[in-house]
Design an enzyme around this catalytic site. Structure first.
Site, mmCIF file in Angstrom:
data_model
loop_
_atom_site.group_PDB
_atom_site.id
_atom_site.type_symbol
_atom_site.label_atom_id
_atom_site.label_comp_id
_atom_site.label_asym_id
_atom_site.label_seq_id
_atom_site.Cartn_x
_atom_site.Cartn_y
_atom_site.Cartn_z
ATOM 1 N N LYS A 31 0.773 -1.308 -0.081
ATOM 2 C CA LYS A 31 0.043 -0.154 0.085
ATOM 3 C C LYS A 31 0.741 1.410 0.033
ATOM 4 O O LYS A 31 2.237 1.389 0.418
ATOM 5 C CB LYS A 31 -0.906 -0.274 1.161
ATOM 6 C CG LYS A 31 -0.029 -0.186 2.468
ATOM 7 C CD LYS A 31 -1.519 -0.343 4.126
ATOM 8 C CE LYS A 31 -0.271 -0.747 4.974
ATOM 9 N NZ LYS A 31 -0.702 0.252 6.172
ATOM 10 N N TYR A 243 15.471 31.042 5.826
ATOM 11 C CA TYR A 243 14.940 31.581 5.676
ATOM 12 C C TYR A 243 14.522 31.451 7.589
ATOM 13 O O TYR A 243 15.112 30.488 8.073
ATOM 14 C CB TYR A 243 13.260 30.811 6.031
ATOM 15 C CG TYR A 243 12.350 31.136 3.876
ATOM 16 C CD1 TYR A 243 12.780 31.951 3.776
ATOM 17 C CD2 TYR A 243 12.632 29.315 3.774
ATOM 18 C CE1 TYR A 243 12.343 32.350 2.229
ATOM 19 C CE2 TYR A 243 12.261 29.653 1.942
ATOM 20 C CZ TYR A 243 12.346 31.238 2.115
ATOM 21 O OH TYR A 243 11.035 31.077 -0.224
HETATM 22 C C1 LIG Z 1 -4.407 -4.278 8.391
HETATM 23 C C2 LIG Z 1 -2.459 -4.178 8.249
HETATM 24 N N1 LIG Z 1 -1.845 -5.745 8.424
HETATM 25 C C3 LIG Z 1 -0.234 -5.591 8.437
HETATM 26 C C4 LIG Z 1 0.447 -4.322 7.479
HETATM 27 C C5 LIG Z 1 1.808 -4.167 7.667
HETATM 28 O O1 LIG Z 1 2.413 -3.155 8.462
HETATM 29 P P1 LIG Z 1 4.069 -4.055 8.723
HETATM 30 O O2 LIG Z 1 4.751 -2.573 7.485
HETATM 31 O O3 LIG Z 1 3.614 -3.130 9.817
HETATM 32 O O4 LIG Z 1 4.729 -5.009 8.563
HETATM 33 C C6 LIG Z 1 -0.447 -2.895 8.049
HETATM 34 C C7 LIG Z 1 0.363 -1.559 7.850
HETATM 35 O O5 LIG Z 1 -0.097 -0.797 8.493
HETATM 36 C C8 LIG Z 1 -1.979 -3.567 8.735
HETATM 37 O O6 LIG Z 1 -2.351 -2.056 8.976
#
Ligand SMILES: Cc1ncc(COP(=O)(O)O)c(C=O)c1O
Length: 345
Positions: A31, A243
Site C-alpha cells: 500500500k 529563512y
Molecule cells: C492491517 C494491516 N496489516 C499489515 C500491515 C503491515 O504492517 P507492517 O508494515 O508493520 O509490516 C498493515 C500496515 O499498516 C496493516 O494495516
C-alpha cells in the site's frame, strides 16, 4: 544528475521477502505506493522473493496492481465505500468485512476475510459473536479470518498476548479458513502469531519494524535518497543561510546548497537537525529546510560542486532520520513526494 532522486533496488526487496517467506507464507503489503518505493515494482519483487499474497489499503491500489499485470491473491485491507467496493471486486481482490449489513450487499463470488478487532480499535468488530455471524452470513464467500496487532513492535508484549488469546479463541470456532494476524514485527518476533500467512509491509523494504538497525533483523534497505551539491559558496562569520537566519556562521566556512526540500518530503523538522553524506564524509544540515533547497556546512575542505549527496542510504538510515523527526521510518519513506523520480536498479 537530477535534483533529487530515489534509487530503489528491487533485488533488496526480493531478498527481504525471501527471508520473511522463510518464516511463514508471505503476504507482501504494498500500500501507499509500496511505502514510497513504487507499488508495482515492489509487488513484482515480492512475488519473485516468494510472496504468495499481496495486500493494499485501497481499491484503487488494487486496480492499479491488476492494470500493471500483477496476478495472484490480492487483499484490500481498508474500509470500502460502495463505489470503492465495486472497484475492488472488479480488480478480483479479496476484501475485509465485519458487519452484516455490508455483507448483505456482496455478490455471490466475493471473497471475504472477516476481521475481529482484538484491540487495535480501528476496523473490525470487537464482538466475536458479531464476527461469527458475519462468517455465517457469508457462507462460501468467507475465506479468511484476521486481526491486527497494536503493539507488536514494542518491548512489552503483554498486549500482543491478550490480542492473540482473543483471536485464538475466536478462530477456533471457524476451522479451515485462512488465518492471518502478524505484521512485520509480529512475524519476526512472534512465531505463535504467524498462523497461515504473515502480512509484512515495512520489513520487505528492508526497514526495521523496531526502529533500530535493519541489519539486526537480516534486512537490507531498498531505498536511497540522493541529490547533489548544486552550489558551493564561501560563508564569512556573521553571514547566514535560509529563512529566518536559523544558521549564522560563527567562523568562515563553505556552504553547500542541495536542491531538495520539504516539497520532496525532506521534512522541515530536519532544520539544523540532520546530516548528509558526500564522498563518505558526514556534513550537518544547517539553516531552515525550505520547500526546494537545504544548506549544509561543508567546513574548510569542501567537496566539489556537482558531488552526489546522500540523504538516506548506506550510513544514514531512514531510522536515524525518523528518530530525529520524532516519527517512524514508515513516515519517512512514504513521505518522499511524487516530485522525486524513482529509479530502479
Ligand atoms: C492491517 C494491516 N496489516 C499489515 C500491515 C503491515 O504492517 P507492517 O508494515 O508493520 O509490516 C498493515 C500496515 O499498516 C496493516 O494495516
Amino acid at each position: 544528475m537530477v535534483r533529487a532522486l530515489a534509487r530503489i533496488d528491487p533485488g533488496a526487496i526480493e531478498r527481504n521477502c525471501r527471508r520473511l517467506a522463510g518464516l511463514a507464507p508471505l503476504c507482501a503489503v504494498v500500500k501507499a505506493d509500496g511505502y514510497g518505493h513504487g507499488a508495482v515494482v515492489a509487488a513484482r519483487a515480492a512475488h519473485a522473493g516468494g510472496a504468495s499474497w499481496l495486500a493494499v489499503a485501497t481499491a484503487r491500489e488494487a486496480a492499479d496492481l491488476r492494470a500493471a499485470g500483477r496476478d495472484g491473491p490480492l487483499l484490500v485491507m481498508g474500509a470500502l465505500s460502495p463505489s470503492e467496493l465495486a472497484i475492488a471486486l472488479d480488480a478480483r481482490a479479496d476484501i475485509v468485512a465485519w458487519r452484516e449489513d455490508f455483507v448483505a450487499a456482496l455478490p455471490a463470488d466475493a471473497r471475504v476475510h472477516v476481521k475481529l478487532d482484538t484491540g487495535m480499535g480501528r476496523l473490525g468488530t470487537r464482538d466475536p459473536d458479531e464476527a461469527s455471524s458475519v462468517v455465517t452470513a457469508l457462507g462460501d464467500r468467507a475465506v479468511g479470518l484476521m486481526t491486527h496487532f497494536a503493539t507488536a513492535d514494542e518491548d512489552d508484549q503483554s498486549f500482543v498476548d491478550e490480542q492473540l488469546a482473543a483471536f485464538e479463541t475466536w478462530r477456533a470456532r471457524h476451522p479451515g479458513l485462512l488465518t492471518h494476524a502478524a505484521n512485520s514485527a509480529a512475524a519476526i518476533r512472534r512465531p505463535d502469531a504467524r498462523f497461515d500467512l504473515v502480512r509484512c509491509g515495512i520489513a520487505i523494504y528492508g526497514l526495521d519494524p523496531f526502529q533500530r538497525d535493519p541489519a539486526d533483523q537480516g534486512l537490507e534497505p531498498a531505498l536511497e535518497l540522493v541529490s547533489y551539491l548544486a552550489e558551493v559558496k564561501r560563508c564569512e562569520p556573521g553571514q547566514s543561510a535560509g529563512y529566518g537566519r536559523r544558521f549564522v556562521a560563527d567562523r568562515a566556512t563553505w556552504l553547500g546548497t542541495v536542491p531538495i526540500g520539504y516539497g520532496d518530503g525532506y521534512r522541515r523538522g530536519l532544520t539544523n537537525n540532520a546530516e548528509v553524506l558526500v564522498d563518505a564524509r558526514r556534513f550537518p544540515v544547517v539553516g531552515t529546510v525550505s520547500m526546494d533547497n537545504i544548506t549544509v556546512d561543508l567546513g574548510d575542505d569542501p567537496p566539489d560542486r556537482g558531488s552526489e549527496v546522500l540523504l538516506i542510504g548506506d550510513g544514514i538510515l531512514a531510522e536515524e532520520m525518523a528518530a530525529r523527526l520524532g516519527t517512524i521510518n514508515y513516515e519517512v519513506t512514504c513521505g518522499i513526494s511524487a516530485r522525486v523520480p524513482r529509479e530502479y536498479a
